[in-house]
Design a protein around this motif. Sequence first.
Motif, PDB file in Angstrom:
ATOM      1  N   MET A 115       3.984   3.955  -2.148  1.00 45.09           N
ATOM      2  CA  MET A 115       3.585   2.915  -3.086  1.00 45.09           C
ATOM      3  C   MET A 115       2.420   2.961  -3.758  1.00 45.09           C
ATOM      4  N   ALA A 116       1.511   3.248  -3.241  1.00 46.34           N
ATOM      5  CA  ALA A 116      -0.090   3.196  -3.637  1.00 46.34           C
ATOM      6  C   ALA A 116      -0.081   4.373  -4.732  1.00 46.34           C
ATOM      7  N   GLU A 117       0.734   5.486  -4.532  1.00 49.16           N
ATOM      8  CA  GLU A 117       0.587   6.406  -5.606  1.00 49.16           C
ATOM      9  C   GLU A 117       1.457   5.930  -7.025  1.00 49.16           C
ATOM     10  N   MET A 118       2.473   5.156  -6.650  1.00 48.29           N
ATOM     11  CA  MET A 118       3.455   4.611  -8.036  1.00 48.29           C
ATOM     12  C   MET A 118       2.656   3.504  -8.572  1.00 48.29           C
ATOM     13  N   GLY A 119       1.673   2.844  -7.940  1.00 47.41           N
ATOM     14  CA  GLY A 119       0.712   1.825  -8.341  1.00 47.41           C
ATOM     15  C   GLY A 119       1.319   0.349  -8.007  1.00 47.41           C
ATOM     16  N   TRP A 120       2.103   0.332  -6.922  1.00 47.81           N
ATOM     17  CA  TRP A 120       2.910  -0.979  -6.592  1.00 47.81           C
ATOM     18  C   TRP A 120       1.981  -1.773  -6.036  1.00 47.81           C
ATOM     19  N   HIS A 121       0.772  -1.252  -5.129  1.00 51.48           N
ATOM     20  CA  HIS A 121      -0.190  -2.283  -4.616  1.00 51.48           C
ATOM     21  C   HIS A 121      -1.051  -2.772  -5.663  1.00 51.48           C
ATOM     22  N   GLY A 122      -1.173  -2.252  -6.917  1.00 48.17           N
ATOM     23  CA  GLY A 122      -2.120  -2.750  -7.977  1.00 48.17           C
ATOM     24  C   GLY A 122      -1.368  -3.359  -8.938  1.00 48.17           C
ATOM     25  N   LEU A 123      -0.077  -3.744  -8.814  1.00 48.48           N
ATOM     26  CA  LEU A 123       0.665  -4.162  -9.783  1.00 48.48           C
ATOM     27  C   LEU A 123      -0.029  -5.547 -10.414  1.00 48.48           C
ATOM     28  N   LEU A 124      -0.487  -6.452  -9.767  1.00 50.03           N
ATOM     29  CA  LEU A 124      -1.225  -7.634 -10.219  1.00 50.03           C
ATOM     30  C   LEU A 124      -2.684  -7.432 -10.226  1.00 50.03           C
ATOM     31  N   ALA A 125      -3.265  -6.320 -10.002  1.00 49.36           N
ATOM     32  CA  ALA A 125      -4.806  -6.197  -9.958  1.00 49.36           C
ATOM     33  C   ALA A 125      -5.266  -5.841 -11.546  1.00 49.36           C
TER      34      ALA A 125
ATOM     35  N   SER B 127       0.221  -8.129   1.749  1.00 49.50           N
ATOM     36  CA  SER B 127      -0.851  -7.705   1.166  1.00 49.50           C
ATOM     37  C   SER B 127      -1.106  -7.529  -0.185  1.00 49.50           C
ATOM     38  N   SER B 128      -0.104  -6.829  -0.980  1.00 46.54           N
ATOM     39  CA  SER B 128      -0.207  -6.194  -2.298  1.00 46.54           C
ATOM     40  C   SER B 128       0.256  -7.555  -3.176  1.00 46.54           C
ATOM     41  N   VAL B 129       0.823  -8.556  -2.917  1.00 43.92           N
ATOM     42  CA  VAL B 129       1.218  -9.837  -3.682  1.00 43.92           C
ATOM     43  C   VAL B 129       0.224 -10.984  -3.373  1.00 43.92           C
ATOM     44  N   VAL B 130       0.412 -11.509  -2.063  1.00 47.45           N
ATOM     45  CA  VAL B 130      -0.435 -12.686  -1.948  1.00 47.45           C
ATOM     46  C   VAL B 130      -1.882 -12.474  -1.905  1.00 47.45           C
ATOM     47  N   CYS B 131      -2.402 -11.309  -1.261  1.00 49.64           N
ATOM     48  CA  CYS B 131      -3.682 -11.196  -0.918  1.00 49.64           C
ATOM     49  C   CYS B 131      -4.401 -10.558  -2.263  1.00 49.64           C
ATOM     50  N   VAL B 132      -3.726  -9.632  -2.852  1.00 51.00           N
ATOM     51  CA  VAL B 132      -4.055  -8.930  -4.046  1.00 51.00           C
ATOM     52  C   VAL B 132      -4.181 -10.031  -5.149  1.00 51.00           C
ATOM     53  N   GLY B 133      -2.951 -10.736  -5.278  1.00 48.54           N
ATOM     54  CA  GLY B 133      -3.096 -11.914  -6.681  1.00 48.54           C
ATOM     55  C   GLY B 133      -4.068 -12.814  -6.474  1.00 48.54           C
TER      56      GLY B 133
ATOM     57  N   SER C  60      -5.690   1.962   0.997  1.00 48.28           N
ATOM     58  CA  SER C  60      -6.447   2.414   2.674  1.00 48.28           C
ATOM     59  C   SER C  60      -7.055   1.097   3.205  1.00 48.28           C
ATOM     60  N   THR C  61      -6.717  -0.345   2.747  1.00 55.08           N
ATOM     61  CA  THR C  61      -6.827  -1.490   3.363  1.00 55.08           C
ATOM     62  C   THR C  61      -5.553  -2.337   3.388  1.00 55.08           C
ATOM     63  N   ILE C  62      -5.155  -2.963   4.201  1.00 54.68           N
ATOM     64  CA  ILE C  62      -3.962  -3.981   4.419  1.00 54.68           C
ATOM     65  C   ILE C  62      -4.373  -5.013   4.595  1.00 54.68           C
ATOM     66  N   ALA C  63      -4.229  -6.127   3.807  1.00 61.41           N
ATOM     67  CA  ALA C  63      -4.690  -7.488   4.353  1.00 61.41           C
ATOM     68  C   ALA C  63      -3.437  -8.597   4.445  1.00 61.41           C
ATOM     69  N   ALA C  64      -3.840  -9.612   5.163  1.00 58.80           N
ATOM     70  CA  ALA C  64      -2.704 -10.615   5.618  1.00 58.80           C
ATOM     71  C   ALA C  64      -3.408 -11.827   5.329  1.00 58.80           C
ATOM     72  N   PRO C  65      -2.478 -12.873   4.643  1.00 60.17           N
ATOM     73  CA  PRO C  65      -2.943 -14.092   4.235  1.00 60.17           C
ATOM     74  C   PRO C  65      -2.834 -15.053   5.479  1.00 60.17           C
ATOM     75  N   ALA C  66      -3.859 -15.716   5.788  1.00 61.33           N
ATOM     76  CA  ALA C  66      -3.674 -16.764   7.116  1.00 61.33           C
ATOM     77  C   ALA C  66      -3.876 -18.218   6.542  1.00 61.33           C
TER      78      ALA C  66
ATOM     79  N   GLY D  49       0.237 -19.919  14.233  1.00 62.10           N
ATOM     80  CA  GLY D  49       1.376 -19.358  15.093  1.00 62.10           C
ATOM     81  C   GLY D  49       2.099 -18.263  14.402  1.00 62.10           C
ATOM     82  N   ILE D  50       1.876 -18.206  12.973  1.00 57.65           N
ATOM     83  CA  ILE D  50       2.505 -17.102  12.550  1.00 57.65           C
ATOM     84  C   ILE D  50       1.821 -16.258  11.368  1.00 57.65           C
ATOM     85  N   CYS D  51       1.631 -14.999  11.181  1.00 62.61           N
ATOM     86  CA  CYS D  51       0.733 -14.389  10.146  1.00 62.61           C
ATOM     87  C   CYS D  51       1.499 -13.119  10.024  1.00 62.61           C
ATOM     88  N   GLU D  52       1.824 -12.692   8.861  1.00 58.61           N
ATOM     89  CA  GLU D  52       2.290 -11.189   8.883  1.00 58.61           C
ATOM     90  C   GLU D  52       1.342 -10.124   9.003  1.00 58.61           C
TER      91      GLU D  52
END
Length: 372
Positions: A46-56, A89-95, A111-117, A146-149
Motif C-alpha cells: 500500500m505504501a509503495e502504491m502511494g495509498w497511505h499518502g493519498l490525502l497527504a 491510520s492512512s485516512v483519519v490520522c493522515v487527513g 513505517s509508522t501506524i497511527a490510531a485515532p482515540a 472502550g474501543i480504538c482500532e
Amino acid sequence: MTFLEHLTPSDETGMIRESAEKWTGGISDSDVRASKGFSSTRWADMAEMGWHGLLADPDHGGLGLGPAALSLLCQAIGRARLPEPFVASSVVCVGTLTSIGQDVTALVDGSTIAAPAGFGLPCDGVSSTITASAGAGGHHLTGTLGICEAGPDTTEFLVATKRAEALYRLPRTTEGLTVRPYGAIDGRPLARLAFDCVVPAEALITSGNAARAAIRRGNALAVSALTADATGTIEKAIDLTTAYIDERNQFGQPLAAFQALRHMVADRLVELEAARSMTDLAAFAAEDAGDAGDPKQLHDRVRARICRAAQTVGQTAIQLHGGMGMTDEMAIGHYFRRLIFLQAMMGQEAGALRDRAATLAADIEMQREVVQ
C-alpha cells in the motif's frame, strides 16, 4: 466543485480505481484469513502504491488527493475484506494531521501506524471522555476509551480530549498509557485505552477552534471511508450470494431458478445502488469538512441509510446460503461479520437516526430562543 463534477471521474481517479481493483483482486480470501488481522507485506505494498499518502501533501510524500479518490480505494478494500487499519491510520490520522500542517512522512511511507482515540473511529456521535490539564510537569491526560482500532503494530495515537478542546500526538510507549487488546467480530485487532499519564507540552499539537476543525475533518473522512468500505463489502456479498444460488441445486434445479429468490437478489441490488449513492454523497460532503463546514447532519443520514443496506444485504446473504453460511469455511460468513462491524463503527441505523434527531431538536430550540 459541484456534485456533478464530483461524480465525473478524472483520468487520475480512473487509474487509481484500476490499480486498486487489480491489486486487491489478486488477494485471496485464504490469504486474508492467514494474516490474522494484519499483513506487513500488504501494508508495505500500500505504501509503495502511494495509498497511505493519498490525502497527504506532496511535500510529505503524498498525492494531495481527496475523498473522491479515497472512496475508490476503500471500496476495493471492502471487496477484498482487508483487515489492515487503513481507515484509522492512512485516512483519519493522515487527513487530520495534514489539515493542521503536521509532519506525516512516517505515516505515508508506512513505517509508522497511527490510531485515532476519542474521535473518528467509531463515528457514532459519542464524544471523547479524555480530560487534559496543564501543569508544571506537562499535561496530565486521564480517562478511558472502550474501543480504538489499534493492534500490535500501532506505534502512535492521535488523542482528542473532551468537547474536542485539544488534540495530542502520543507514542504507544508513553508511560501511563495502557493498551488492552481484544479482537473485533471480523477478526481485526482492537484495544481499550486507559490514560493516566503526564506528557510533555509539545505532545499537544493543536487546541481550541483549530482542534475542533481538525477533528471535524477526521470525523468526516471516517464516515466517507467507512461508507465506501461498506459499499464494497455489500457488493462482494451480493456477488458471492449470486454465484452460490447459481451453483446450488435443490429439487433438481439451481436455486436461481426460483423466482422468489431472484427477486430477493434483485431487491438487494437496489440496496447496493443506494449504498453507492450514499458513498458518493459522503465523499462529496467530506471534501470541504473542517474550517469550511461540518457535514455531520448529512453524514448522519448517510450512516443510517448505509447501515440499513448493510443489515439487509448481510441477512439475506446468510439466509440464502443457509446455516453453512456462518461457518468459517464459507467466505460469506466473514463478509457478514465485516458488515456487522462496520455498522457498529457507524453507530447502527438507530444510532445515526438518534444523532440526527438530537441535532434537529437542538436547531429547533436555538430558533425558539432567537424568536423569544
